[in-house]
Enzyme design. Structure first.
Site, mmCIF file in Angstrom:
data_model
loop_
_atom_site.group_PDB
_atom_site.id
_atom_site.type_symbol
_atom_site.label_atom_id
_atom_site.label_comp_id
_atom_site.label_asym_id
_atom_site.label_seq_id
_atom_site.Cartn_x
_atom_site.Cartn_y
_atom_site.Cartn_z
ATOM 1 N N GLU A 178 -67.982 7.155 -79.419
ATOM 2 C CA GLU A 178 -68.623 7.420 -78.122
ATOM 3 C C GLU A 178 -67.774 8.308 -77.213
ATOM 4 O OE1 GLU A 178 -69.624 3.940 -75.795
ATOM 5 O OE2 GLU A 178 -70.562 5.132 -74.232
ATOM 6 N N LYS A 220 -72.397 8.125 -80.459
ATOM 7 C CA LYS A 220 -73.035 7.668 -79.219
ATOM 8 C C LYS A 220 -72.617 8.603 -78.091
ATOM 9 C CE LYS A 220 -73.294 3.768 -76.034
ATOM 10 N NZ LYS A 220 -73.549 2.339 -75.929
HETATM 11 P P1 13P Z 1 -74.993 2.749 -70.408
HETATM 12 O O1 13P Z 1 -76.236 2.930 -71.241
HETATM 13 O O2 13P Z 1 -75.197 1.851 -69.230
HETATM 14 O O3 13P Z 1 -74.344 4.052 -70.068
HETATM 15 O O4 13P Z 1 -73.955 1.944 -71.290
HETATM 16 C C1 13P Z 1 -73.788 2.278 -72.593
HETATM 17 C C2 13P Z 1 -72.426 1.948 -73.023
HETATM 18 O O5 13P Z 1 -72.249 1.175 -73.930
HETATM 19 C C3 13P Z 1 -71.287 2.580 -72.365
HETATM 20 O O6 13P Z 1 -70.156 2.420 -73.143
#
Ligand code: 13P
Length: 345
Positions: A178, A220
Site C-alpha cells: 500500500e 492497494k
Molecule cells: P481508507 O479507505 O479509510 O483510506 O482506509 C484504508 C486503509 O486501510 C488505509 O491504510
C-alpha cells in the site's frame, strides 16, 4: 514459500464482485473515529464495534477478506466468543493483519514520512500465521506539497514495502502493498497522476529487486484524484480514465488485483469512481479492480452504531449496503437506482 497457496489466496482476495474490508485502524486511529461519534475507545468498545461489523449477515457475499489490527486478531465475537480469525474463516472470509508500525518522520526531510516495522517482522508474521492470518498489510504515506515528495522519501518507502512483501511471501502470506499518496492539498489531478506514476514505478522496481512474486501480492493504491482543496475537481469519468491510464503504465499485468483505498473520499464517490473504472469496457484491464476501503465502507455504520448495542441491526444494514454497492462497482454494475433501492432505513 508456497507459490500455489500465495496465488490462490491473492486470487480469492480479488474475486469479482468482492472486495476487502479494512478494519485495521490502530488504537489511536480508532480512538479518533470513536471521538467523532462521542464514544470512549476502550478494548471493550473496540471489540463490540468490530464484532458488529464482522457478524453482519451476508457480508461474505461482497467481502473476500478483512484486515485486522493486532488487538482485534486476538479478540472474540461478543455473542458466542469465537475468535475473530476463526469466525471469519468459517464464513469464507480471509483474515488479514496490519503489520507496519506506522509512518514516522523521515530524518532530514521535513514533512515527509517513512513507515517503520521491519525489525522482528519475520517472527511476528510467523505468530500471525499461527493465529490464522493469511495476508498482511503495510501502508506507506507520500505527501504532495511544494517541494514534496522527494525521491528519497519515495525510495525509502518503496524499499521498505518490498522487504516487507518478501518476508510475507516467505511466510506464505499475501502482502498487500500500500503506497498511499495523500490527496490533501491544492494540487490538480495532473500532479496526482505524475506522483502516483513515479511512486508506482519505484515500488515495482523495488519489488523486482527483492524478488517478490507478483502473482502472489495485492496492490492497494490511491486513486488519481484532484487534491481535496483544488478549485477544479475532476469529474468521475476523468478520475476513472486518469487512474486506469496511470496504472496501465506502471502496474505489471502479473499483479492479480488492485484494491483501492478510499483515502477520505465520500462513500458515494469512492463507489462511483470504482464503478466508472470497471465500466470502461473499451479498455482491457489485466488486473481485477476492486476495493479495500476503511472509511468509505464503515462511515455510515459507525454513525448508525453510535456505541449503542440496540443499534447493531441498523448499523449492519448500513455496512451491508455499502459492501453490496461496492461489490457491484467491481463489475461496473453499480447504479444510482441500486444506491437508492437498497438504502437502509
Ligand atoms: P481508507 O479507505 O479509510 O483510506 O482506509 C484504508 C486503509 O486501510 C488505509 O491504510
Amino acid at each position: 514459500m508456497n507459490i500455489e497457496q500465495l496465488e490462490n489466496t491473492a486470487k480469492a482476495m480479488a474475486t469479482p464482485e468482492k472486495g476487502i474490508l479494512a478494519a485495521d485502524e490502530s488504537t489511536p486511529t480508532c480512538t479518533k473515529r470513536f471521538e467523532s461519534i462521542g464514544v470512549a475507545s476502550t478494548e471493550q468498545t473496540r471489540n463490540a464495534y468490530r464484532s458488529m461489523l464482522f457478524t453482519t449477515e451476508g457480508m461474505e457475499e461482497f467481502i473476500s477478506g478483512v484486515i485486522l489490527f493486532d488487538e482485534t486478531l486476538r479478540q472474540n465475537t461478543v455473542d458466542g466468543g469465537i475468535s475473530f480469525p476463526k469466525y471469519l474463516q468459517d464464513k469464507g472470509v480471509l483474515p488479514g493483519i496490519k503489520v507496519d508500525k506506522g509512518a514516522k518522520p523521515l530524518a532530514g526531510y521535513e514533512g515527509e514520512k517513512v513507515t517503520e516495522g521491519l525489525d522482528g517482522l519475520r517472527d511476528r508474521l510467523a505468530e500471525y500465521y499461527d493465529l490464522g492470518a493469511r495476508f498482511a498489510k503495510w501502508r506507506a504515506v507520500i505527501t504532495i506539497g511544494k517541494d514534496t515528495p522527494s525521491s528519497a522519501c519515495i525510495e525509502a518507502n518503496a524499499h521498505a514495502l518490498a522487504r516487507y512483501a518478501a518476508l510475507c511471501q516467505e511466510a506464505d502470506m499475501v502482502p498487500i502493498v500500500e503506497p498511499e499518496i495523500l490527496m490533501d492539498g491544492e494540487h490538480d489531478i495532473d500532479v496526482s497522476f505524475e506522483v502516483t506514476e513515479e511512486t508506482l514505478r519505484t515500488v515495482f522496481d523495488a519489488l523486482y529487486r527483492e524478488d517478490v512474486y507478483l502473482e502472489g501480492m495485492i496492490l492497494k493504491p490511491n486513486m488519481v484524484l484532484s487534491g481535496y482543496s483544488c478549485a477544479k475537481q475532476a469529474s468521475v469519468e476523468e478520475v476513472a480514465e486518469a487512474t486506469v491510464t496511470c496504472f496501465l503504465r506502471a502496474v505489471p499485468a502479473a499483479v492479480p488485483g488492485i484494491c483501492f483505498l478510499s483515502g477520505g473520499q465520500s462513500d458515494l464517490l469512492a463507489t462511483q469512481h470504482l464503478n466508472a473504472m470497471n465500466a470502461m469496457d473499451e479498455v482491457v484491464k489485466p488486473w481485477k479492480l476492486s476495493f479495500s476501503y476503511g472509511r468509505a465502507l464503515q462511515q455510515a455504520a459507525l454513525k448508525a452504531w453510535g456505541g449503542d448495542d440496540s443499534n447493531v441491526e441498523t448499523a449492519q444494514k448500513a455496512i451491508y449496503h455499502r459492501a453490496k454497492c461496492n461489490g457491484a462497482a467491481t463489475v461496473g454494475q453499480y447504479s444510482e437506482k441500486m444506491e437508492k433501492e437498497s438504502t437502509p432505513v
